[in-house]
Design a protein around this motif. Sequence first.
Motif, mmCIF file in Angstrom:
data_model
loop_
_atom_site.group_PDB
_atom_site.id
_atom_site.type_symbol
_atom_site.label_atom_id
_atom_site.label_comp_id
_atom_site.label_asym_id
_atom_site.label_seq_id
_atom_site.Cartn_x
_atom_site.Cartn_y
_atom_site.Cartn_z
ATOM 1 N N SER A 276 1.629 -5.294 -5.292
ATOM 2 C CA SER A 276 1.915 -3.908 -4.941
ATOM 3 C C SER A 276 1.379 -3.747 -3.504
ATOM 4 O O SER A 276 0.393 -4.146 -3.314
ATOM 5 C CB SER A 276 1.050 -2.783 -5.940
ATOM 6 O OG SER A 276 0.912 -1.557 -5.130
ATOM 7 N N MET A 277 1.942 -2.924 -2.434
ATOM 8 C CA MET A 277 1.510 -2.784 -1.377
ATOM 9 C C MET A 277 0.581 -1.747 -1.254
ATOM 10 O O MET A 277 -0.223 -1.551 -0.147
ATOM 11 C CB MET A 277 2.823 -2.358 -0.294
ATOM 12 C CG MET A 277 3.929 -3.652 -0.399
ATOM 13 S SD MET A 277 4.873 -3.830 1.212
ATOM 14 C CE MET A 277 5.513 -1.929 1.313
ATOM 15 N N ASP A 278 0.435 -1.008 -2.143
ATOM 16 C CA ASP A 278 -0.763 0.136 -2.232
ATOM 17 C C ASP A 278 -1.898 -0.329 -3.112
ATOM 18 O O ASP A 278 -1.857 -0.798 -4.240
ATOM 19 C CB ASP A 278 0.116 1.344 -3.015
ATOM 20 C CG ASP A 278 -0.854 2.327 -3.355
ATOM 21 O OD1 ASP A 278 -1.874 2.578 -2.769
ATOM 22 O OD2 ASP A 278 -0.542 3.386 -3.856
ATOM 23 N N ASP B 227 3.185 -12.089 3.369
ATOM 24 C CA ASP B 227 3.669 -10.948 2.553
ATOM 25 C C ASP B 227 2.863 -9.737 2.326
ATOM 26 O O ASP B 227 1.778 -9.771 2.199
ATOM 27 C CB ASP B 227 3.825 -11.757 0.897
ATOM 28 C CG ASP B 227 4.414 -11.083 0.054
ATOM 29 O OD1 ASP B 227 4.095 -9.772 -0.096
ATOM 30 O OD2 ASP B 227 4.958 -11.810 -0.906
ATOM 31 N N LEU B 228 3.290 -8.615 2.819
ATOM 32 C CA LEU B 228 2.643 -7.271 2.600
ATOM 33 C C LEU B 228 2.118 -7.054 1.136
ATOM 34 O O LEU B 228 1.091 -6.306 1.195
ATOM 35 C CB LEU B 228 3.376 -6.181 2.898
ATOM 36 C CG LEU B 228 4.017 -6.096 4.506
ATOM 37 C CD1 LEU B 228 5.382 -5.311 4.670
ATOM 38 C CD2 LEU B 228 2.885 -5.457 5.367
ATOM 39 N N GLY B 229 2.840 -7.424 0.251
ATOM 40 C CA GLY B 229 2.432 -7.173 -1.046
ATOM 41 C C GLY B 229 1.073 -7.927 -1.497
ATOM 42 O O GLY B 229 0.315 -7.410 -1.952
ATOM 43 N N GLY B 232 -1.720 -6.290 0.059
ATOM 44 C CA GLY B 232 -2.176 -4.995 -0.542
ATOM 45 C C GLY B 232 -2.907 -5.439 -1.793
ATOM 46 O O GLY B 232 -3.726 -4.524 -2.309
ATOM 47 N N GLU B 233 -2.554 -6.348 -2.535
ATOM 48 C CA GLU B 233 -3.381 -6.891 -3.714
ATOM 49 C C GLU B 233 -4.848 -7.498 -3.448
ATOM 50 O O GLU B 233 -5.591 -7.270 -4.334
ATOM 51 C CB GLU B 233 -2.395 -7.882 -4.429
ATOM 52 C CG GLU B 233 -1.331 -7.665 -5.195
ATOM 53 C CD GLU B 233 -1.723 -6.685 -6.555
ATOM 54 O OE1 GLU B 233 -2.831 -6.738 -6.643
ATOM 55 O OE2 GLU B 233 -0.623 -5.831 -7.053
ATOM 56 N N MET B 256 -1.668 0.117 5.348
ATOM 57 C CA MET B 256 -0.405 0.166 4.572
ATOM 58 C C MET B 256 0.395 1.518 4.668
ATOM 59 O O MET B 256 1.551 1.683 4.675
ATOM 60 C CB MET B 256 -0.550 -0.299 3.309
ATOM 61 C CG MET B 256 -0.902 -1.646 3.252
ATOM 62 S SD MET B 256 0.380 -2.648 3.467
ATOM 63 C CE MET B 256 -0.327 -4.417 3.061
ATOM 64 N N LEU B 268 6.709 -2.911 8.244
ATOM 65 C CA LEU B 268 6.684 -2.084 6.880
ATOM 66 C C LEU B 268 8.383 -1.444 6.739
ATOM 67 O O LEU B 268 8.541 -1.675 5.394
ATOM 68 C CB LEU B 268 5.709 -0.887 7.013
ATOM 69 C CG LEU B 268 4.794 -0.858 5.790
ATOM 70 C CD1 LEU B 268 4.052 -2.030 5.614
ATOM 71 C CD2 LEU B 268 4.009 0.591 6.205
ATOM 72 N N THR B 271 10.555 -4.240 5.197
ATOM 73 C CA THR B 271 10.013 -4.879 3.928
ATOM 74 C C THR B 271 10.891 -4.178 2.722
ATOM 75 O O THR B 271 10.793 -3.047 2.561
ATOM 76 C CB THR B 271 8.627 -5.039 3.675
ATOM 77 O OG1 THR B 271 7.955 -5.707 4.791
ATOM 78 C CG2 THR B 271 8.429 -5.455 2.309
ATOM 79 N N HIS B 273 11.550 -2.872 -0.449
ATOM 80 C CA HIS B 273 10.804 -2.275 -1.737
ATOM 81 C C HIS B 273 11.606 -1.353 -2.464
ATOM 82 O O HIS B 273 12.799 -1.007 -2.250
ATOM 83 C CB HIS B 273 9.283 -2.039 -1.579
ATOM 84 C CG HIS B 273 9.310 -0.824 -0.664
ATOM 85 N ND1 HIS B 273 9.411 0.440 -0.664
ATOM 86 C CD2 HIS B 273 8.993 -1.002 0.864
ATOM 87 C CE1 HIS B 273 9.349 0.953 0.351
ATOM 88 N NE2 HIS B 273 9.137 0.161 1.257
#
Lengths: 353, 338
Positions: A276-278, B227-229, B232-233, B256, B268, B271, B273
């Motif tokens: 998750s990007m959040d 990888d932005l995801g 984020g993790e 983010m 962003l 990407t 999603h």
Amino acid sequence: MSLPQPAPDRGGPAQPLLALEGLVKHFPLKGGLFGRTRAVVRAVDGVSFTVAKGETLGIVGESGCGKSTTARLLMRLMEPDAGSMIFDGEPVGENEQAGGVSLRDYRRQVQMVFQDSYASLNPRLPIEESIAFGPRVHGLPAGEAVQRARELLGAVGLAPESFARRYPHELSGGQRQRVNIARALALRPRLVILDEPVSALDKSVEAQVLNLLVDLKEGFGLTYVFISHDLNVVQYISDRVLVMYLGEVAEMGPVGAIYDRPAHPYTQALLASRPSMDPARRRTKPPLTGDPPNPVNPPSGCRFRTRCPHAEEVCAARKPNMAALGEGHVAACHMADPASGHSKAGSALEAVA
Amino acid sequence: MSAALDEARPAPGAARPLVRLRDLHVTFATRDRTVHAVNGVDLDLAAGEVLCILGESGSGKSVTMRALMRLLPRFARITGGIEVAGRDVTAMSERELADFRGGEVAMIFQEPMTALDPVFTIGRQIAETVQRHEGVSRQAAEARALELLELVQIPSARRRLAAYPHELSGGLRQRAMIAVALACKPKLLLADEPTAALDATVQIQVLLLLRELQRELGMGVIFVTHDLGVAGEIADRVAVMYAGRVVEEGPVAALMAGPLHPYPQGLLGATVHAGMRGRRLTTIPGAPPLLDVVPAGCAFHPRCPHAEDACLAAVPAMRSPSPGRRARCLRVPDGDVS
């Protein structure tokens, strides 16, 4: 534009462009002194699906699930061990007197784009000649073939006056993938198989190529089979989605149904595994533990049962039927089949969001 | 460059950061061409912090990380300050480096098959690291190897000690490589896209494991990813690199939610999603610059929707509109003068 024109539609819009029934491909593992077969990799093990005219069918799954083998079977780069392929009403690979479509004709109507944009191009040919190669083999005079290649370069966003004479190593990854797409379109195919076409590209270039694929589909009236491990990209581009696990179809249906109401526990876990990007929505527990098992010795019954949180005796004993969930949404899970004998059979499946 | 300014900036967290990079430059010069891979990077990492360096291929993210361990080929020219745990890495001798690598700093890679030795068992490779750095007996090292395999949650760990790398699945191999890296309780773990080659259901397992281990062992982690995801993790803080420079840096949630610099803004937007179906993807036109010369001014200028002449005049200084956030863009207001 001159020859080759796209082959005419035969069966009308209701007839699937491609229908596969019970496709099987096993790879023997040889070894020992006499090269005897020691084991068999069940790469694709009884896969059936259809591709409707004008749609994009997404195929997702993890490594070893058989999605790339399926792509190669679709393209007839390898012969299936069993199963039938019907292309617009005609069996593939049978002679024309018997009402079939020959492999040569089939391959003109079905083209493929691979993940590795560099390996798919001849390093010694300028890109316009790589693109013109297919039409020439199929009988187009050389001058016209090059003319056509230049038109296609324009269509994929590479100005022919500055790109046509370049060699593959003079292009970036995104530009090379555009060349591969142009080459796939050079024979005016009806079906394009895209095997991880954007996986090797950077994010900013990936978006460019996805936009291009959407435009070309519209402009050339194409049908896509889009294979990827990236669930977000598949959701973006597909009309219908097929989820594979260890050589079998786990679930298939319209993109909305698969992503909003996944019925198979594997699909649920796969969707829940997306990072998750959040950062506010970080997980503490992974949806699944362990790796996918080896397709050499797949588990009996349901192949997902070794990693499934809902597995019961029936899952080991019997292979699940494809249970219909409406609107073309099907899942190979005993829980989706009210008559299976699973304790949670027929119960509403809550998605692990 | 803004090095002088940064000297004055208080390091986040501790008084003395675990990692301190100042005006790092790396160029690769071969007979045919010169590549300016890193062009002035300033970064701090506090002890126990997770920093993600986010960037596309060729942005200099991996080179920056390798420079921290001086793990670059001989023809690489490194200038600038590299300090890890209070020690000057640029001044270390080969012998000191050998103790430093694997001892205080360890690294994990994308492809465990190339990081692990195919002809030794997993147990032997972990024990060897422990023996080399801690000088303990073979038995003690092997006992420690077992503990480490349990630490990285490899099932039936005792049996797996005797396994060769090719006998393990991708996810287990990645765990084994993490076990080797953690063998000497490093203060700093460098991770170069360690989950990029893994399947989705395995990737999330390894990310969660790394986060758990980082917290348990209190390590500082620099995690390189595109990888932005993944960022984020796992990240506390994110630094976005473009053409060999950090263009934006800030806490993961804030960055983010609303990046300041046009490049991460574009990234962003590009990407894919959930919820973007049917909409046209925003793209960043063009491609990153070739780094045969150091880009003049803002390197993102040719692709930027807001570019003006002033962007080319000089490399924009880091501006900080609010505490903890910094971006190299003339359009960002410089509010927090620290």
